[in-house]
Design a protein around this motif. Structure first.
Motif, short mmCIF file in Angstrom:
data_model
loop_
_atom_site.label_atom_id
_atom_site.label_comp_id
_atom_site.label_asym_id
_atom_site.label_seq_id
_atom_site.Cartn_x
_atom_site.Cartn_y
_atom_site.Cartn_z
N GLY A 89 30.55 33.41 35.29
CA GLY A 89 31.32 33.85 34.13
C GLY A 89 31.96 35.21 34.38
O GLY A 89 33.11 35.44 34.02
N ARG A 90 31.19 36.10 34.99
CA ARG A 90 31.73 37.42 35.33
C ARG A 90 32.89 37.29 36.32
O ARG A 90 33.92 37.94 36.17
CB ARG A 90 30.65 38.31 35.94
N ARG A 91 32.71 36.43 37.33
CA ARG A 91 33.78 36.22 38.32
C ARG A 91 35.02 35.64 37.65
O ARG A 91 36.14 36.06 37.93
CB ARG A 91 33.30 35.29 39.43
N GLU A 92 34.80 34.67 36.75
CA GLU A 92 35.94 34.08 36.04
C GLU A 92 36.64 35.12 35.18
O GLU A 92 37.87 35.17 35.14
CB GLU A 92 35.46 32.90 35.18
N TRP A 93 35.85 35.96 34.52
CA TRP A 93 36.43 37.01 33.67
C TRP A 93 37.23 37.99 34.52
O TRP A 93 38.36 38.35 34.20
CB TRP A 93 35.31 37.73 32.91
N MET A 94 36.62 38.38 35.65
CA MET A 94 37.30 39.32 36.54
C MET A 94 38.56 38.69 37.12
O MET A 94 39.61 39.33 37.21
CB MET A 94 36.35 39.77 37.67
N PHE A 95 38.48 37.42 37.49
CA PHE A 95 39.64 36.73 38.03
C PHE A 95 40.76 36.65 37.00
O PHE A 95 41.92 36.89 37.30
CB PHE A 95 39.24 35.32 38.50
N ALA A 96 40.39 36.33 35.75
CA ALA A 96 41.39 36.23 34.69
C ALA A 96 42.08 37.57 34.49
O ALA A 96 43.32 37.64 34.35
CB ALA A 96 40.75 35.75 33.40
N HIS A 97 41.32 38.66 34.47
CA HIS A 97 41.91 39.98 34.29
C HIS A 97 42.73 40.40 35.51
O HIS A 97 43.82 40.97 35.38
CB HIS A 97 40.84 41.03 33.97
N ALA A 98 42.22 40.08 36.69
CA ALA A 98 42.96 40.43 37.91
C ALA A 98 44.27 39.64 37.96
O ALA A 98 45.31 40.19 38.34
CB ALA A 98 42.11 40.14 39.15
N LEU A 99 44.22 38.40 37.55
CA LEU A 99 45.42 37.58 37.54
C LEU A 99 46.45 38.15 36.56
O LEU A 99 47.64 38.23 36.89
CB LEU A 99 45.06 36.13 37.17
N ALA A 100 45.98 38.56 35.40
CA ALA A 100 46.89 39.15 34.41
C ALA A 100 47.53 40.41 34.97
O ALA A 100 48.73 40.66 34.79
CB ALA A 100 46.14 39.45 33.12
N VAL A 101 46.75 41.23 35.65
CA VAL A 101 47.28 42.46 36.25
C VAL A 101 48.30 42.10 37.33
O VAL A 101 49.39 42.69 37.41
CB VAL A 101 46.15 43.34 36.82
N GLU A 102 47.98 41.14 38.17
CA GLU A 102 48.90 40.72 39.22
C GLU A 102 50.19 40.18 38.64
O GLU A 102 51.29 40.48 39.14
CB GLU A 102 48.24 39.68 40.12
N VAL A 103 50.07 39.37 37.58
CA VAL A 103 51.28 38.84 36.93
C VAL A 103 52.11 39.99 36.38
O VAL A 103 53.35 40.01 36.52
CB VAL A 103 50.90 37.82 35.82
#
Length: 119
Positions: A89-103
């Motif tokens: 869940g933490r990885r998914e949360w971090m991935f979602a936030h990282a993806l938003a930053v990258e976008v």
């Protein structure tokens, strides 16, 4: 038999018995020996019953220990699974936030390029 019952009852009981030679009749000593054998067998049966009870109790103890061990293993598995889910869940949360930053970065770069091209 006539000493223990009336003559008619004694004659009836005796008429129902098969004729047996006197040599084949059991004596008081034979009855005592049979009683002793029965007593010995009863003692062996009691001892065997005690051993069966002990083994049954041991089987119950082993079964209970096995169930407790399996319950502890299951609890540990559930805790490990919960920890894995939490980490995922933490990885998914971090991935979602990282993806938003990258976008956002990609969009900012795209806007910067478009502005540069417009010039």
């Amino acid at each position: 038999m006539r000493e223990q019952a009336d003559a008619t009852a004694a004659e009836y009981v005796m008429s129902r018995l098969s004729p047996v030679p006197a040599a084949e009749l059991a004596t008081k000593d034979d009855a005592r020996a049979a009683g002793a054998d029965i007593g010995r067998v009863e003692g062996e049966v009691d001892a065997l019953g005690g051993r069966v009870d002990e083994r049954f109790d041991r089987l119950v103890e082993l079964r209970e220990a096995g169930l407790q061990r399996r319950a502890a293993e299951r609890e540990a598995d559930l805790k490990a699974h919960a920890a894995e889910r939490k980490a995922a869940g933490r990885r998914e949360w971090m991935f979602a936030h990282a993806l938003a930053v990258e976008v956002a970065v990609v969009l900012a770069v795209a806007v910067a390029i478009l502005e540069w091209l417009r010039g």
